[in-house]
Design a protein around this motif. Structure first.
Motif, short mmCIF file in Angstrom:
data_model
loop_
_atom_site.label_atom_id
_atom_site.label_comp_id
_atom_site.label_asym_id
_atom_site.label_seq_id
_atom_site.Cartn_x
_atom_site.Cartn_y
_atom_site.Cartn_z
N TRP A 53 0.83 -1.20 0.00
CA TRP A 53 0.00 0.00 0.00
C TRP A 53 0.87 1.26 0.00
CZ3 TRP A 53 -4.46 0.89 -1.73
CH2 TRP A 53 -5.03 2.14 -1.51
N ASP A 54 1.92 1.28 0.81
CA ASP A 54 2.83 2.44 0.82
C ASP A 54 3.47 2.63 -0.55
OD1 ASP A 54 2.27 2.95 3.46
OD2 ASP A 54 4.11 2.04 4.24
N ARG A 55 3.80 1.54 -1.21
CA ARG A 55 4.40 1.63 -2.55
C ARG A 55 3.39 2.12 -3.58
NH1 ARG A 55 9.83 0.47 -3.28
NH2 ARG A 55 9.20 1.41 -5.22
N ILE A 56 2.13 1.71 -3.44
CA ILE A 56 1.07 2.21 -4.35
C ILE A 56 0.99 3.73 -4.25
CG2 ILE A 56 -1.46 2.42 -4.50
CD1 ILE A 56 -0.52 0.07 -6.10
N ILE A 57 1.00 4.23 -3.03
CA ILE A 57 0.89 5.68 -2.82
C ILE A 57 2.08 6.41 -3.46
CG2 ILE A 57 0.81 7.48 -1.04
CD1 ILE A 57 -1.73 5.69 -1.31
N ALA A 58 3.26 5.78 -3.43
CA ALA A 58 4.48 6.42 -3.95
C ALA A 58 4.74 6.14 -5.43
CB ALA A 58 5.68 5.94 -3.13
N THR A 59 3.90 5.33 -6.07
CA THR A 59 4.12 4.99 -7.47
C THR A 59 3.95 6.22 -8.36
OG1 THR A 59 3.38 2.73 -7.11
CG2 THR A 59 3.30 3.51 -9.37
N PRO A 60 4.87 6.44 -9.30
CA PRO A 60 4.74 7.59 -10.20
C PRO A 60 3.50 7.48 -11.09
CG PRO A 60 6.72 6.29 -10.72
CD PRO A 60 6.06 5.64 -9.56
N ASP A 61 3.11 8.60 -11.66
CA ASP A 61 1.94 8.61 -12.54
C ASP A 61 2.08 7.58 -13.65
OD1 ASP A 61 0.80 10.61 -11.06
OD2 ASP A 61 1.39 12.21 -12.42
N TRP A 62 0.96 6.99 -13.99
CA TRP A 62 0.90 5.97 -15.05
C TRP A 62 0.43 6.64 -16.33
CZ3 TRP A 62 -3.88 2.92 -16.37
CH2 TRP A 62 -3.61 1.93 -17.32
N HIS A 164 2.90 -1.47 -14.70
CA HIS A 164 3.57 -0.22 -14.34
C HIS A 164 4.04 -0.26 -12.88
CE1 HIS A 164 4.17 4.12 -13.85
NE2 HIS A 164 3.33 4.08 -12.84
N PHE A 165 3.18 -0.72 -12.01
CA PHE A 165 3.50 -0.82 -10.58
C PHE A 165 4.67 -1.78 -10.35
CE2 PHE A 165 2.51 -2.91 -6.39
CZ PHE A 165 2.88 -1.84 -5.60
N LEU A 166 4.65 -2.92 -11.01
CA LEU A 166 5.72 -3.90 -10.81
C LEU A 166 7.05 -3.41 -11.36
CD1 LEU A 166 3.77 -7.19 -11.50
CD2 LEU A 166 4.64 -6.36 -9.30
N PHE A 167 7.03 -2.66 -12.47
CA PHE A 167 8.28 -2.11 -13.00
C PHE A 167 8.87 -1.05 -12.08
CE2 PHE A 167 7.34 -3.67 -17.44
CZ PHE A 167 8.41 -4.55 -17.45
N ASP A 168 8.06 -0.50 -11.18
CA ASP A 168 8.57 0.44 -10.18
C ASP A 168 9.25 -0.32 -9.03
OD1 ASP A 168 8.86 3.20 -9.40
OD2 ASP A 168 7.40 2.80 -7.81
N ARG A 169 9.26 -1.63 -9.10
CA ARG A 169 9.92 -2.54 -8.14
C ARG A 169 9.45 -2.30 -6.70
NH1 ARG A 169 15.10 -4.80 -10.83
NH2 ARG A 169 14.85 -6.21 -9.11
N PRO A 170 8.19 -2.61 -6.44
CA PRO A 170 7.66 -2.40 -5.09
C PRO A 170 8.26 -3.34 -4.05
CG PRO A 170 6.08 -3.60 -6.42
CD PRO A 170 7.19 -3.18 -7.34
N LEU A 171 8.82 -4.46 -4.49
CA LEU A 171 9.44 -5.43 -3.59
C LEU A 171 10.77 -5.86 -4.18
CD1 LEU A 171 6.32 -7.69 -3.00
CD2 LEU A 171 7.24 -6.00 -1.41
#
Length: 184
Positions: A53-62, A164-171
């Motif tokens: 959830w914290d990573r979702i909030i910090a994910t750059p615009d898609w 997009h979210f996964l390419f931002d490497r949330p984990l």
């Protein structure tokens, strides 16, 4: 991590077909007590993983292209709702009266679907800590006008955002010696 990605019905008139809902919570609405006068709900709320959830909030615009055209032939980008609740149960909701009654029990419900509660229950019962997230795009209004016109577009929106979210490497990858190619 487990990602439940797909389509859902809109819970409220403010949701536009094609919009993306990322569940902060999954609200399992089926539990309750049946009395002669009414159904008395006893919902269960499954919280989304706090790290994801914290990573979702910090994910750059898609801004990636969506490979399927919108069924309404507009160029409108989907709105991303990051603060909503997704109601989940065992029934397809295709009646606005049932939808509206369900939504009246929780003011933050934005979408209705059928699988998220099962994932939430499995994660909760697991002896291991499993990260999980439900990502859905709106494909209908959860009423009798259900059809498949928006299914492909909504599925492409949910899948595209998840990519997009996964390419931002949330984990951190389990095997950090292998890299993920960017041209997937």
């Amino acid at each position: 991590a487990i990602f439940m990605v797909g389509i859902a019905g809109a819970a409220r008139s403010e949701q536009i077909l094609g919009d993306l809902i990322i569940a902060k919570d999954v609200y399992y609405y089926e539990r309750g007590k049946e009395t002669p006068s009414a159904h008395l709900p006893e919902p269960t709320i499954y919280k989304t993983d706090s790290v994801l959830w914290d990573r979702i909030i910090a994910t750059p615009d898609w801004e990636d292209l969506i490979p399927i055209p919108r069924p309404d032939d507009t160029e409108k980008r989907p709105t991303i709702h990051r603060d909503g609740v997704i109601a989940s149960g065992e029934r397809v909701i295709a009646d606005p009266a049932v939808r509206d009654k369900l939504v009246s029990f929780h003011r933050k419900i934005l979408a209705i679907e059928m699988e998220g509660y099962g994932v939430g229950a499995a994660v909760w019962q697991s002896p291991e800590q499993i990260r999980w997230l439900v990502i859905r795009a709106i494909c209908d209004r959860a009423d009798s006008a259900k059809n498949d016109n928006w299914h492909a577009y909504a599925a492409a929106v949910a899948a595209g955002y998840t990519r997009h979210f996964l390419f931002d490497r949330p984990l951190e990858p389990r095997n950090s010696s292998k890299s993920i190619p960017n041209e997937l």
